[in-house]
Write a protein that holds these residues in place. Structure first.
Motif, PDB file in Angstrom:
ATOM      1  N   MET A   9      49.328  35.775   8.012  1.00  0.00           N
ATOM      2  CA  MET A   9      49.069  34.670   8.927  1.00  0.00           C
ATOM      3  C   MET A   9      47.628  34.753   9.424  1.00  0.00           C
ATOM      4  O   MET A   9      47.151  35.818   9.797  1.00  0.00           O
ATOM      5  CB  MET A   9      50.030  34.729  10.110  1.00  0.00           C
ATOM      6  N   VAL A  10      46.959  33.629   9.397  1.00  0.00           N
ATOM      7  CA  VAL A  10      45.583  33.567   9.890  1.00  0.00           C
ATOM      8  C   VAL A  10      45.495  32.434  10.915  1.00  0.00           C
ATOM      9  O   VAL A  10      46.012  31.343  10.676  1.00  0.00           O
ATOM     10  CB  VAL A  10      44.591  33.296   8.732  1.00  0.00           C
ATOM     11  N   VAL A  11      44.855  32.692  12.038  1.00  0.00           N
ATOM     12  CA  VAL A  11      44.628  31.635  13.014  1.00  0.00           C
ATOM     13  C   VAL A  11      43.147  31.561  13.333  1.00  0.00           C
ATOM     14  O   VAL A  11      42.411  32.514  13.118  1.00  0.00           O
ATOM     15  CB  VAL A  11      45.416  31.861  14.328  1.00  0.00           C
ATOM     16  N   GLY A  12      42.730  30.437  13.826  1.00  0.00           N
ATOM     17  CA  GLY A  12      41.330  30.313  14.205  1.00  0.00           C
ATOM     18  C   GLY A  12      40.941  28.867  14.380  1.00  0.00           C
ATOM     19  O   GLY A  12      41.702  27.953  14.047  1.00  0.00           O
ATOM     20  N   ASP A  13      39.753  28.678  14.888  1.00  0.00           N
ATOM     21  CA  ASP A  13      39.279  27.328  15.148  1.00  0.00           C
ATOM     22  C   ASP A  13      38.889  26.604  13.871  1.00  0.00           C
ATOM     23  O   ASP A  13      38.926  25.379  13.810  1.00  0.00           O
ATOM     24  CB  ASP A  13      38.099  27.358  16.123  1.00  0.00           C
ATOM     25  N   LYS A  29      38.157  31.283   6.421  1.00  0.00           N
ATOM     26  CA  LYS A  29      37.990  31.207   7.873  1.00  0.00           C
ATOM     27  C   LYS A  29      36.508  31.227   8.182  1.00  0.00           C
ATOM     28  O   LYS A  29      35.782  32.082   7.705  1.00  0.00           O
ATOM     29  CB  LYS A  29      38.677  32.395   8.547  1.00  0.00           C
ATOM     30  N   GLY A  76      41.573  24.440  16.224  1.00  0.00           N
ATOM     31  CA  GLY A  76      42.587  25.486  16.264  1.00  0.00           C
ATOM     32  C   GLY A  76      43.704  25.216  15.302  1.00  0.00           C
ATOM     33  O   GLY A  76      44.368  24.180  15.355  1.00  0.00           O
ATOM     34  N   GLY A  77      43.898  26.155  14.400  1.00  0.00           N
ATOM     35  CA  GLY A  77      44.975  26.017  13.438  1.00  0.00           C
ATOM     36  C   GLY A  77      45.539  27.367  13.073  1.00  0.00           C
ATOM     37  O   GLY A  77      44.969  28.415  13.382  1.00  0.00           O
ATOM     38  N   MET A  78      46.678  27.340  12.422  1.00  0.00           N
ATOM     39  CA  MET A  78      47.339  28.541  11.942  1.00  0.00           C
ATOM     40  C   MET A  78      47.762  28.266  10.510  1.00  0.00           C
ATOM     41  O   MET A  78      48.198  27.157  10.188  1.00  0.00           O
ATOM     42  CB  MET A  78      48.548  28.824  12.828  1.00  0.00           C
TER      43      MET A  78
END
Lengths: 730, 730
Positions: B243-247, B215, B167-169
């Protein structure tokens, strides 16, 4: 209390039935939204095997709610209405009771006692005996849950959404506030690289006894799995105030109530930042109660809907009419935050507007009638929409095609923005930079290489038509013709005779695709010959075919409303034209649910003596396809395009050739229709359409301002400068 | 240039070899860190099948770098040194050339020309012919890449890390800046719900020609997969500033160079916020060049290392000595940002300190010698560490046990914080709230229920020992004894005679576990009988066994340094004791790499006439286990505990009974050792240990300040108030 009627008399807003369009793939949702709102709340009942076949993962489904489904897994806080591709449908808020369960398939419930009306939705969550009520301001969804005694929970699940897009961020700020973000995108299963964030802040009226974040991690296969007792298991991060990100996360706010209690939840959203989401929440809803927010939004709706007042007709007629008008006032919606900020398209910058930055431009649909309706009834909104389109041109280098939250999805074919802008200008709404607009149009119309709006342009310029090497070559040729026609009209208005002639000529090139034998348009290959084999029926019901986009040869044959006289000649004159057009309906090739042919019913107006066919057809179609029930739309509302068709048709007028400020006239449904005009754009305060009906037969005669009116067309100017158009039936 | 020696003469910092401990599970890393730094950079070579068997997913591996591995997949920006459980090891920065490849297993490379020294590491990335150099300030990692002509890329991969946490942003701020966050946690594969974020800001010295975020989404199995051309595929979000988040996400910054060029990357980190990470970066490194940061950090190290100056011995002796001292100055490290803010433990609040908030307290290890070394040489740091521990008590309600970035991992057994605090106070470092400390100790020592520090306390109080219903019952009893002894000493110093007596009595209860037949401590069951069957050898090499934690009966038998006299009696006097102790070594049950027995070599000092055994043993162990090579540590450094053993041992003194301000004396390795004392805490400016050696035999005599000194022990007071301790060998 909140939901009693504020007015003794039934107001336009009281007639709205948001359930209309929630079945039959209408793709509307019954939950609350403010006019052109950014936030909206929809019950989310498309997840889980209980909902099959209308389950989000088991078929192409573009809506968070389907009326016949029964299993509810939350209430999504941003939603698209009447769109054919899934996006948004995220931030699922769900009240539960008892032990916290984070798997939506387990915590989901059946529900009952659904109530949906303007700015309000409620239902009872049966499994938990919780009453859930919702309203919204422009950028804030407001929920009110009435919980029974005992442990109650409010879940905000970022792991589930309408699409397969994943990824969210969450941070509990306090026992009454959560902030976060969710990835969105891959609209129409395209352009995953254009994913974008929606930010939110959720505030609760009562502090949670306990809160936390859950995270469902991927299951790990390696050797280490033997040490990971938690491998693949949802972890409960009780009382954490740390930021958590991941593909599948959610928050729980838990209460211990010793009696029935209500909790209100306000969720402000923003496409710019968490700070803006918080400001949106504060500025729009501050300390206002649920009831106060509901009342304000109701009033805003009622004021807008009251721009058209109707008399006569049944209550059901009024309901389908005002619901349709309501559905035309959702998209395009607001993108900018309360402080004016919005994400620009392509630049990555944050722009700032003093007006409204609109988003969700499904222009292939809406160029045909929705923007025309806006120009007539809500010209300020239409002007701002044009300004938004020009901003997009500034930012992105191109006018929009299918813009969604500042991503250009380039869905569908054609170059529809030019038509919308020309149509707006030619209706006298001119408070925008028309020179810039014209320049933008020319770029889309003339740039041969790397032209994302008109990818088949080279063939089109050279041969007059797009060839079968491009998808939907006939449809695309017709769309370019329509755009070129609109550009020609604007060129003329701007005094550019050369461009006027050039684009007028270009607009007629569809004629080269006319197959005399079939009396239909037919795809041609690169070498110029008609494409073989050719089945004119192929392409109906969204079946893929050669030459046409979402339609077949019949559904496109008459889609040249700017050159019906020319088409008539091709078809051998008035009689050949009338027969061929009638054949579309007799052979059941007419599709009420699809844009290319929705103007067909009005085309009989072009043949003197045959206008009655239009009158009869339109009346019949209204009754057949538009009803006061969940499946009361013919299909996808297409961001209000179907609804705009209905609003016009029920008023007895229809804008035939997009770009040309002219309406066809048929029989109105209502005895009297009063359109209040915006004095900033129109001289008259209002215009009235009256019907004098004896046997409800065909139109016997018409009067404009008391004088006999012979034509079955009326120009926009004559219409808005008149006072009363009276239609007298036999 | 950067790496030339600044001083004509070799300085202490020049002797440091950061490769020591990077093999044989030493778990140190060769990359740069400032003293007690928050940021550090390590080459990351533990991913990918090329590195098997020392590959992070194929065995228990707690370090980002293993010297014998060959396949590099980046440079991690936060790291633990000498820790037995994996955590951190994230934010993998990697230079590549050519087309952007985002799969670390594909873009990884072999490397060569490794150079590691104080505050500096460099190597050549062979696949790309890129020179990579690294240095660091306290909260900022600084990288310098020298790229060949052509396309170059700098990747920052948040998808891969040392552990399975995900998990990161990410958000690209501009062509020279990225900000983001990464989840961390599940230390020792425990407490996944305590996951916490590390924030960062990365700034590049040259603007990227192109940048983007990738991603890797989960692969989707449903019906929709047929429409998702991108299903499960890594998506490249070119030039996005969203902004992008995801594992599994990362960023790429790409350059087109027409000649060899260098790019410097500064990565500021924070456990509080992105804003703080940015401020850390600005305030610490601002516009400073790589070389300037390197020089500052080098100087800071050199100043600290110079607190102990040694003469004599070989260059290798100095290298292992100063490298060990270097390794004792990494953990506990700094948790607070430049502005003083840090995440509190448990409260979720952001605290603020005017001093240093320390973190990474591996107290089961470090209570034995590391904090004693700090009290002697760096008392201000030790004082701040105690203050940090007391803050943790304020925040969490308990003193720390194994604290990591404000999460309490409760790893290992015992209640070691009390010992550290008592030891510090009794050495005269008293500028902290000792009453609060005492109260905190009593809570840990006396609260029977819900006591996370001493879970087996009820049995211990009632029976004098923890029974086999608790894991590691003998070890735990001994740990509680050790803590109770320290508390008794503090009680005495505070004038609380009753507590002194109570805890002193408690500290001797291990005696009840003494098995006269075996002459070892042995687990007892709930009914009081010795546990059967019992194999005193079981438990070596971290094998799980009944009664002992990370060790066997031999390795724990003498771990009662506060009551060696008592133990001696149990064992039948001096001779029995000496024989039994010697047997540990002769039967190869002594484990140099494990804490419970590391003081054993000094225990012969308790038997008059047998001190030579300690002298010989210590010399032998130093030579055998501590060498100037990657596997030059006996095993895991345990956040500097092994290194602290070495520093003390090479100086010829060792703090035997934690809590008791007293050292055992053996033969120093160096001819002369000068410890500069901190005048804020000590009267003397320095103390000197001298060796007069003829045949390097056993100690013939000793002198303190020129007067004969007979004892093989010396109190802390006598030591620090003396001037010179002279050890004369036969």
């Amino acid at each position: 209390m909140c939901c009693s009627v504020f007015y003794a008399q039934q107001q336009p807003a009281d007639f709205v039935n948001p359930f209309i369009g929630t079945s039959n793939y209408g793709a509307t949702y019954p939950g609350p939204i403010a006019p052109r709102g950014m936030a909206s709340i929809s019950p989310f009942n498309v997840a889980g095997p209980q909902n099959k076949p209308l389950e989000k993962d088991s078929q192409w489904l573009s809506t968070p709610y389907v009326h016949e489904n029964t299993f509810l897994t939350g209430f999504s806080q941003v939603n698209l209405s009447g769109v054919g591709c899934p996006d948004l449908g995220v931030l699922l808020l769900m009240p539960t009771t008892g032990k916290v369960e984070t798997n939506h398939l387990k915590y989901g419930s059946v529900y009952s006692n659904e109530v949906a009306k303007t700015a309000y939705y409620s239902s009872k969550i049966d499994k938990y005996n919780v009453k859930a009520e919702f309203t919204a301001s422009k950028r804030v969804g407001v929920s009110r849950f009435t919980f029974p005694k005992g442990q109650s929970n409010i879940l905000l699940n970022l792991g589930v959404g309408l699409t397969n897009e994943e990824g969210g961020m969450l941070q509990v700020v306090s026992a009454t506030e959560i902030e976060g973000m969710r990835n969105l995108g891959s609209f129409c299963y395209n352009s995953p690289e254009d994913a974008y964030p929606v930010y939110f802040v959720a505030q609760f009226s009562k502090p949670a006894t306990k809160f936390g974040i859950w995270k469902k991690p991927a299951k790990y296969d390696g050797v280490e799995a033997q040490w990971m007792g938690y491998n693949g298991k949802t972890r409960m991060m009780d009382n954490t105030t740390k930021m958590v990100v991941g593909d599948s996360i959610g928050t729980y706010f838990t209460y211990q109530f010793d009696k029935e209690e209500t909790v209100e939840v306000k969720i402000g959203v923003s496409y710019v930042s968490i700070a803006n989401a918080r400001e949106n929440l504060q500025k729009e809803t501050g300390n206002k109660s649920f009831d106060a927010v509901y009342k304000e939004t109701y009033n805003e709706w009622n004021e807008l809907l009251s721009k058209i007042k109707v008399e006569g007709g049944t209550a059901a007629d009024k309901t389908v009419f005002y619901t349709a008008l309501y559905h035309t006032l959702i998209h395009p919606g607001t993108l900018n935050d309360y402080n004016g900020e919005f994400p620009e398209i392509k630049t990555g910058k944050i722009g700032k507007t003093t007006g409204t930055r609109y988003t969700v431009f499904s222009l292939w649909d809406t160029y045909r009638n929705l923007h025309q309706l806006m120009s007539l009834v809500y010209p300020k909104q239409q002007s701002d929409m044009v300004k938004s389109m020009l901003e997009m041109y500034d930012e992105n280098g191109w006018l929009p095609k299918w813009e969604l939250n500042s991503t250009e999805t380039f869905t569908m074919v054609g170059d529809p923005a030019s038509i919308v802008i020309a149509d707006t200008y030619l209706k006298g709404i001119q408070d925008f930079d028309v020179q810039k607009a014209y320049k933008a149009m020319l770029k889309g119309a003339d740039q041969l290489e790397n032209n994302p709006l008109r990818p088949g342009l080279e063939d089109y310029i050279e041969k007059g038509f797009v060839t079968t090497k491009n998808k939907g070559s006939v449809s695309t040729t017709q769309e370019y013709n329509a755009s070129d026609y609109a550009i020609s009209l604007l060129a003329k208005a701007l005094g550019n005779k050369k461009d006027y002639q050039r684009f007028k000529n270009r607009s007629l090139s569809y004629r080269k695709l006319y197959d005399k034998d079939l009396k239909l348009l037919r795809p041609r290959t690169e070498n110029g010959s008609f494409y073989e084999p050719f089945d004119p029926l192929s392409g109906a019901n969204f079946e893929e075919n050669i030459g046409f986009i979402e339609g077949n040869a019949w559904q496109y044959a008459f889609m040249v409303p700017h050159d019906i006289t020319g088409l008539m000649k091709l078809m051998g004159g008035e009689k050949g034209f009338t027969n061929q057009l009638q054949k579309v309906f007799d052979s059941k090739q007419f599709d009420m649910a699809n844009e290319p042919d929705i103007a067909y019913p009005y085309l009989f107006n072009y043949v003197k003596g045959e206008e009655w066919r239009s009158q009869e057809l339109v009346q019949k179609l209204i009754k057949q396809y538009f009803q006061n029930k969940p499946d009361g739309l013919p299909g996808n509302d297409d961001t209000g395009t179907m609804s705009a068709w209905l609003v016009y048709s029920m008023m007895g007028i229809y804008p035939l050739a997009p770009g040309e400020p002219k309406y066809a006239i048929t029989t109105p449904v209502f005895d009297s229709i009063t359109i209040e005009l915006d004095s900033e754009y129109y001289k008259n305060k209002k215009i009235i359409i009256e019907k004098e009906s004896n046997n409800q037969g065909k139109i016997k005669s018409m009067e404009l301002n008391g004088k006999e009116y012979k034509s079955y067309f009326i120009t926009h100017d004559d219409f808005v400068n008149g006072t009363t158009l009276k239609v007298i039936q036999e």
